[in-house]
Each structure stands twice: as structure tokens, then as C-alpha cells.
Design a protein around this motif. Structure first.
Motif, PDB file in Angstrom:
ATOM      1  N   ALA A   1      -8.473  76.338  60.930  1.00 26.69           N
ATOM      2  CA  ALA A   1      -7.007  76.401  60.972  1.00 26.69           C
ATOM      3  C   ALA A   1      -6.412  74.990  61.013  1.00 26.69           C
ATOM      4  O   ALA A   1      -5.273  74.791  60.582  1.00 26.69           O
ATOM      5  N   GLY A   2      -7.154  74.036  61.523  1.00 24.68           N
ATOM      6  CA  GLY A   2      -6.737  72.622  61.536  1.00 24.68           C
ATOM      7  C   GLY A   2      -5.370  72.404  62.181  1.00 24.68           C
ATOM      8  O   GLY A   2      -4.511  71.735  61.613  1.00 24.68           O
ATOM      9  N   LEU A   3      -5.181  72.957  63.371  1.00 22.43           N
ATOM     10  CA  LEU A   3      -3.854  72.901  64.003  1.00 22.43           C
ATOM     11  C   LEU A   3      -3.579  71.560  64.683  1.00 22.43           C
ATOM     12  O   LEU A   3      -4.483  70.951  65.249  1.00 22.43           O
ATOM     13  N   SER A   4      -2.279  71.143  64.603  1.00 23.11           N
ATOM     14  CA  SER A   4      -1.916  69.890  65.278  1.00 23.11           C
ATOM     15  C   SER A   4      -0.877  70.124  66.361  1.00 23.11           C
ATOM     16  O   SER A   4      -0.539  69.221  67.110  1.00 23.11           O
ATOM     17  N   GLY A   5      -0.358  71.324  66.449  1.00 26.22           N
ATOM     18  CA  GLY A   5       0.628  71.633  67.491  1.00 26.22           C
ATOM     19  C   GLY A   5       1.997  72.006  66.940  1.00 26.22           C
ATOM     20  O   GLY A   5       2.833  72.536  67.655  1.00 26.22           O
ATOM     21  N   ASN A   6       2.203  71.780  65.635  1.00 25.74           N
ATOM     22  CA  ASN A   6       3.544  72.045  65.073  1.00 25.74           C
ATOM     23  C   ASN A   6       3.598  73.285  64.191  1.00 25.74           C
ATOM     24  O   ASN A   6       4.617  73.561  63.583  1.00 25.74           O
ATOM     25  N   GLU A   7       2.485  73.991  64.104  1.00 26.12           N
ATOM     26  CA  GLU A   7       2.396  75.035  63.087  1.00 26.12           C
ATOM     27  C   GLU A   7       2.926  76.388  63.533  1.00 26.12           C
ATOM     28  O   GLU A   7       2.858  76.751  64.699  1.00 26.12           O
ATOM     29  N   THR A   8       3.388  77.130  62.530  1.00 31.46           N
ATOM     30  CA  THR A   8       3.649  78.565  62.696  1.00 31.46           C
ATOM     31  C   THR A   8       2.443  79.291  62.114  1.00 31.46           C
ATOM     32  O   THR A   8       2.065  79.067  60.963  1.00 31.46           O
ATOM     33  N   VAL A   9       1.841  80.137  62.951  1.00 32.77           N
ATOM     34  CA  VAL A   9       0.590  80.809  62.562  1.00 32.77           C
ATOM     35  C   VAL A   9       0.789  82.318  62.620  1.00 32.77           C
ATOM     36  O   VAL A   9       1.431  82.826  63.542  1.00 32.77           O
ATOM     37  N   TRP A  10       0.246  83.022  61.662  1.00 33.06           N
ATOM     38  CA  TRP A  10       0.178  84.492  61.745  1.00 33.06           C
ATOM     39  C   TRP A  10      -1.279  84.890  61.900  1.00 33.06           C
ATOM     40  O   TRP A  10      -2.133  84.379  61.172  1.00 33.06           O
ATOM     41  N   ASP A  11      -1.545  85.815  62.851  1.00 34.35           N
ATOM     42  CA  ASP A  11      -2.898  86.344  63.041  1.00 34.35           C
ATOM     43  C   ASP A  11      -2.818  87.835  62.708  1.00 34.35           C
ATOM     44  O   ASP A  11      -2.338  88.632  63.521  1.00 34.35           O
ATOM     45  N   LEU A  12      -3.234  88.184  61.496  1.00 34.41           N
ATOM     46  CA  LEU A  12      -3.114  89.574  61.046  1.00 34.41           C
ATOM     47  C   LEU A  12      -4.392  90.347  61.381  1.00 34.41           C
ATOM     48  O   LEU A  12      -5.478  89.809  61.243  1.00 34.41           O
ATOM     49  N   TYR A  13      -4.223  91.600  61.811  1.00 31.41           N
ATOM     50  CA  TYR A  13      -5.339  92.412  62.325  1.00 31.41           C
ATOM     51  C   TYR A  13      -5.834  91.766  63.622  1.00 31.41           C
ATOM     52  O   TYR A  13      -7.012  91.449  63.766  1.00 31.41           O
ATOM     53  N   CYS A  14      -4.920  91.563  64.578  1.00 32.06           N
ATOM     54  CA  CYS A  14      -5.228  90.690  65.719  1.00 32.06           C
ATOM     55  C   CYS A  14      -5.911  91.382  66.878  1.00 32.06           C
ATOM     56  O   CYS A  14      -6.302  90.723  67.837  1.00 32.06           O
ATOM     57  N   GLY A  15      -6.082  92.721  66.842  1.00 31.61           N
ATOM     58  CA  GLY A  15      -6.729  93.397  67.974  1.00 31.61           C
ATOM     59  C   GLY A  15      -5.970  93.106  69.259  1.00 31.61           C
ATOM     60  O   GLY A  15      -4.742  93.196  69.323  1.00 31.61           O
ATOM     61  N   ILE A  16      -6.695  92.707  70.314  1.00 30.19           N
ATOM     62  CA  ILE A  16      -6.057  92.432  71.615  1.00 30.19           C
ATOM     63  C   ILE A  16      -5.546  90.994  71.701  1.00 30.19           C
ATOM     64  O   ILE A  16      -5.328  90.463  72.787  1.00 30.19           O
ATOM     65  N   GLY A  17      -5.417  90.353  70.537  1.00 29.52           N
ATOM     66  CA  GLY A  17      -4.811  89.013  70.494  1.00 29.52           C
ATOM     67  C   GLY A  17      -5.789  87.875  70.742  1.00 29.52           C
ATOM     68  O   GLY A  17      -5.366  86.765  71.094  1.00 29.52           O
ATOM     69  N   THR A  18      -7.066  88.123  70.548  1.00 31.51           N
ATOM     70  CA  THR A  18      -8.070  87.092  70.863  1.00 31.51           C
ATOM     71  C   THR A  18      -7.823  85.795  70.085  1.00 31.51           C
ATOM     72  O   THR A  18      -7.619  84.742  70.676  1.00 31.51           O
ATOM     73  N   ILE A  19      -7.843  85.897  68.755  1.00 34.38           N
ATOM     74  CA  ILE A  19      -7.682  84.685  67.947  1.00 34.38           C
ATOM     75  C   ILE A  19      -6.273  84.123  68.140  1.00 34.38           C
ATOM     76  O   ILE A  19      -6.089  82.913  68.275  1.00 34.38           O
ATOM     77  N   SER A  20      -5.276  85.017  68.227  1.00 29.77           N
ATOM     78  CA  SER A  20      -3.885  84.574  68.391  1.00 29.77           C
ATOM     79  C   SER A  20      -3.742  83.652  69.606  1.00 29.77           C
ATOM     80  O   SER A  20      -3.119  82.595  69.528  1.00 29.77           O
ATOM     81  N   LEU A  21      -4.316  84.074  70.740  1.00 27.40           N
ATOM     82  CA  LEU A  21      -4.076  83.318  71.977  1.00 27.40           C
ATOM     83  C   LEU A  21      -4.849  82.003  71.992  1.00 27.40           C
ATOM     84  O   LEU A  21      -4.374  81.001  72.525  1.00 27.40           O
ATOM     85  N   ILE A  22      -6.033  82.008  71.378  1.00 32.15           N
ATOM     86  CA  ILE A  22      -6.790  80.751  71.287  1.00 32.15           C
ATOM     87  C   ILE A  22      -6.003  79.757  70.421  1.00 32.15           C
ATOM     88  O   ILE A  22      -5.913  78.581  70.737  1.00 32.15           O
TER      89      ILE A  22
END
Ligand code: SAH
Length: 479
Positions: free
Chosen positions: A297-318
Motif C-alpha cells: 500500500a506504500g502509505l505515508s499518512g496522507n492517503e484515502t484508502v478503501w478496504d473492500l471485503y473488509c470482514g471485521i476490519g483487520t486490514i482497514s485498522l492496520i
């Protein structure tokens, strides 16, 4: 070719489900329990026009990759398919499968898949099992796993890829059934009470969640069973499933004692998991998978991210810890509820969750707001992403698309669609989430390389029919 005919063949390849493939005079034969490199004698048990199924009678010359299965019920049990193949050879098979699908279906001549991320100790890795409960011919209660392709139960209360502590729970259930005359479910007649025992274990705490799937509206003698369950069980509920169906869990979950969830920790984030919510089954490998997703994902802190098929939000929260804003979308309402609770539990306030189908929620949100995205993560079930969802993703023009996949064929199909929209595969990493089975998990990084208009007419209906025809011949798939 006739049923009953006996062939001596060399196994040259393997199906997605882990059956050996050999040819008898050019006629492909799929043989369960045979591994590439074996020379075997097999009996034709099912003949189709262009292929057949064989039963392994004898291994005449063993493949150098053949090992003695560690599990005593490896052959009858339908849970594992590759117990007779060395772990190293399984990893090669999985890597090749991802590469082959990307090339054949995705049109990507991409040889740079990273070597599979493997397990040091590929045993007792599963945190969850759903044990069918049935009556044996002698009237005894059988708890275990389905035999391959059928629903007869092979007794097993100490699975080598599952949790040893499950045996105490299963012992308690059996004792309770015997003591109170509770009948196992009879699939044909639709009678009896206990269908499945679902046990999920938190690797962080050792606590267990038990959910009994039953064919009655109310669980009889629920308190009596509560008393018999071991102390490690912190959540006990039952799921009402009155339907004649192969779907395991019912629609209604009724709590009996303890919490309505199990708590676990992955990548430093705490998660609450409801019985019906999806949660990765191999926690050790999940940490590595999610770390890869974060890296891609290469995040720097400024991004808007969508986590599709997120289940209980595991990837989203990380990801929320490293991004400006994360949106998650998930179809199971209980899982969305967990995702929201999990955000609060971890003091994360830049994550928002939507309940619904990703292919409805994302297009609607985009039509309403016109907001683009910097990074989109998808982690769909085996059938992959809907064409209209991929189209919306392209319109939202994220720089990076991180695709987590449990089916290389649909990953490759979706990759071929995204290529039409101006995305290219940059990296692919297979992760061995399911040792001893034919299943392959992989994660791909796609980047936007051209400004091709996403609304240009593209050929969305990539033809998987051929692929599935082959697949049909190889057996049913499932997660
Ligand atoms: N990313 C999560 C879940 C992945 S499994 C994790 O790693 O734990 C796939 C998830 O997609 C499941 O939770 C399933 O309930 C959900 N799902 C299936 N079809 C969906 C759809 N059409 N739209 C949104 N979510 C869907």
C-alpha cells in the motif's frame, strides 16, 4: 476407456485441488492421493468423454517428493489433499499455480513472483474448525471431518493442522449428547439436533469460542452443556439452522454464556470476532500477509484508502494507523459491527465502515461524492470481484491497488480487466496460508501506469468458462 479398467500411468501434474494428473494414451486421468513424479496403478472409477477419475491402487515407483503422511487418516479425510507431498514440493506447486494462472488467464508474463512465504512448522496452524456431527452405522456419535467429495464423517478429534484443545470441547459435547439423549443431525431425513460444532481459538489468549449449529429453534439442556465445557471456553452460543443446506451456519446466533465474541491480536491490533464473521484461519501467516499488504500500500499518512471485503476490519485498522482515512466495506452485518467496535477498542478514529455489497456501496458512494482514492485494497471470496466494482475502482483512479486473493484464477481474470483500465502488476507474493491443502493465497500489487480513460469500453467478461470446465473435472472448490 471403461469403468473398472486398470492403468499404469506416470503422474505429471496436479489439479488445483491437489489430485495427481497423468495420461493414459493421451486421456487425462485425475487421481487423488497420487503426487507428481509417481508411477502408479489406478482404476478408472468415472469416465467422461475427455477425462476420467482414477482411484489409486498402488504406487509402483514413488516420486522423490512423496512422503509418508503424518496424519493417519490423510487418505479418507477430505480436509487435506497434499499430505503425501513434501512441504517443499507443495510450495513449488503453489508458486507455479499462481504464475501459471497469471500467464494463462491474466495475460501477464510475469516471472517475478516472490518465493512463497512458508511456515517453519506447518502443523496446528488453524484457529478454527467446523466439525460435522453425525451418527455412525453402529449408532455411535461421530465427530470429525467430511470424507472427500461426500458427507460421510471421518472421525477425528485431534486434527494435526487444528488445535489440540478442541478435543476437550468435542469430548464434552459428546458426553452431553449421550447423557441427555441429544441426537446428531441426519442430513437425509432432516431430523436430529446437532449439526456442527464450530470452535475458534484466540492464539493471543488461548481462549476458545464455541458455537453449536443446531436443527432446533432452542437448544435443549443448554446449561448442562455449559457446565461440561472446559474453562478455556469464554464464549458459547448456538446457531439455528433449520434448512436442508450445505451452508454450515444458520442466520440466527443465540448466546448462552460469556462474551458474544472472541478477542485476538494481529499485527498489534485487537480484534473482536463474532461467530459468523470471517477471520483468517492461520494467524501466524496472516501477520505476514497483512504486513505485505501494508508494504504494497506504500502509505505515508496522507492517503484515502478503501478496504473492500473488509470482514471485521483487520486490514482497514492496520492501514488506518498509517493513512489519513480508511473506508471499509463488508457484506455480513455482524462483521461490520465488529469492525466498528474494533476501531473504538484500538482508539482508531479515522476508519469508517459500510455494510453492504462492495459492488453496490462503492459505485453509490463515488456517484454521490466523486471522491477519488489513493489506495484500494480488495480481498474478495473465491469468485473474485464483480466487473462493475473493478470499473468503479478504475474511475476512482487509485495509484495502487492491493489485491489479496484466495483463488489465483479469479485474481488473474481481474488483473486482466484492470490491465485494460491502465493498471499493471508490479509484484506478486504467494503466502502459504493452508499447508497440506491445495489452496493458495497470494497478494498482488497493481499500479496505475497509464491515464487511459476508465470509461473506455473494456472487455469485462473475461471468459473463465474454459477454466472452470477444467476445474469441474478436477473437483469442487471451496475455501
Ligand atoms: N479482509 C478480511 C476478510 C476477507 S474474506 C480479512 O482478511 O479478514 C472476504 C470477506 O468478503 C468476507 O468477510 C465476506 O463476508 C465478504 N464478502 C463476500 N462477498 C462480498 C461482497 N459482495 N461485498 C462485500 N463483502 C463481501
Amino acid at each position: 476407456m471403461k469403468k473398472g479398467q486398470i492403468f499404469e500411468i506416470k503422474i505429471e501434474d496436479m489439479t488445483d485441488e491437489g489430485a495427481g494428473i497423468g495420461k493414459a494414451d493421451g486421456y487425462p486421468l485425475f487421481v487423488k492421493d497420487a503426487v507428481p513424479g509417481d508411477v502408479i496403478r489406478a482404476e478408472l472409477i468415472k469416465d467422461k468423454k475427455t477425462y476420467g477419475y482414477g482411484r489409486l491402487l498402488e504406487v509402483c515407483e514413488a516420486s522423490p517428493d512423496r512422503i509418508v503422511p503424518k496424519c493417519p487418516i490423510a487418505r479418507p479425510c477430505g480436509g487435506c489433499q497434499l499430505q503425501a507431498l513434501s512441504y517443499e514440493a507443495q510450495l513449488v506447486f503453489k508458486e507455479n499455480k499462481v504464475k501459471a494462472a497469471l500467464k494463462r488467464i491474466g495475460g501477464v508474463t510475469f516471472d517475478k513472483t516472490e518465493p512463497v512465504i512458508s511456515m517453519k512448522d506447518p502443523w496446528h496452524y488453524r484457529n478454527k474448525a467446523e466439525y460435522p456431527v453425525r451418527k455412525g452405522k453402529d449408532g455411535r456419535i461421530l465427530i470429525g471431518f467430511y470424507a472427500g467429495r461426500t458427507h460421510s464423517v471421518i472421525e477425528c478429534e485431534n486434527c494435526l493442522i487444528g488445535q489440540e484443545a478442541d478435543a476437550q470441547v468435542l469430548g464434552a459435547v459428546k458426553r452431553w449428547m449421550n447423557e441427555f439423549g441429544i441426537e446428531p443431525y441426519d442430513e437425509e431425513a432432516g431430523t436430529g439436533t446437532v449439526r456442527h460444532v464450530m470452535i475458534r481459538t484466540s492464539f493471543a489468549s488461548g481462549e476458545q469460542m464455541v458455537c453449536l449449529v443446531v436443527n432446533t429453534k432452542k437448544l435443549p439442556f443448554a446449561n448442562e452443556l455449559s457446565r461440561l465445557l472446559p474453562k478455556t471456553v469464554t464464549s458459547f452460543s448456538y446457531s439455528v439452522n433449520l434448512k436442508k443446506t450445505n451452508v454450515i451456519m444458520g442466520d440466527r446466533t443465540v448466546p448462552v454464556f460469556g462474551e458474544a465474541f472472541l478477542e485476538d491480536v494481529i499485527c498489534g491490533v485487537r480484534y473482536r470476532i463474532s461467530p459468523r464473521a470471517f477471520y483468517q484461519v492461520n494467524p501466524a501467516q496472516t501477520e505476514k500477509l497483512y504486513a505485505k499488504a501494508l508494504e504494497y500500500a506504500g502509505l505515508s499518512g496522507n492517503e484515502t484508502v478503501w478496504d473492500l471485503y473488509c470482514g471485521i476490519g483487520t486490514i482497514s485498522l492496520i492501514m488506518a494507523k498509517k493513512a489519513k482515512k480508511v473506508y471499509g466495506v463488508e457484506i455480513i452485518p455482524e462483521a461490520v459491527k465488529n469492525a466498528r467496535e474494533n476501531a473504538v477498542l484500538n482508539d482508531i478514529n479515522n476508519a469508517e465502515f459500510f455494510a453492504g455489497r462492495a459492488e453496490d456501496v462503492l459505485p453509490e458512494h463515488f456517484a454521490k461524492t466523486g471522491e477519488k482514492a489513493d489506495v484500494i485494497v480488495v480481498d474478495p471470496p473465491r469468485k473474485g470481484c464483480d466487473g462493475s466494482l473493478l470499473h468503479t475502482i478504475a474511475l476512482m483512479a487509485p495509484k495502487r491497488l492491493v489485491y489479496v486473493s484466495c483463488n489465483p484464477a479469479t485474481l488473474a481474470r481481474d488483473v486482466s480487466i484492470m490491465r485494460e483500465f491502465g493498471y499493471e502488476v508490479k509484484k506478486v507474493q504467494p503466502v502459504d496460508m493452508f499447508p497440506w491443502t491445495g489452496h493458495v493465497e497470494s497478494i498482488a500489487l497493481l499500479e496505475r501506469v497509464s491515464n487511459r480513460k476508465a470509461d473506455a469500453k473494456v472487455h469485462i467478461d473475461v471468459d473463465l468458462e474454459d477454466y472452470y470446465r477444467i476445474k469441474d473435472a478436477q473437483g469442487k472448490d471451496g475455501k
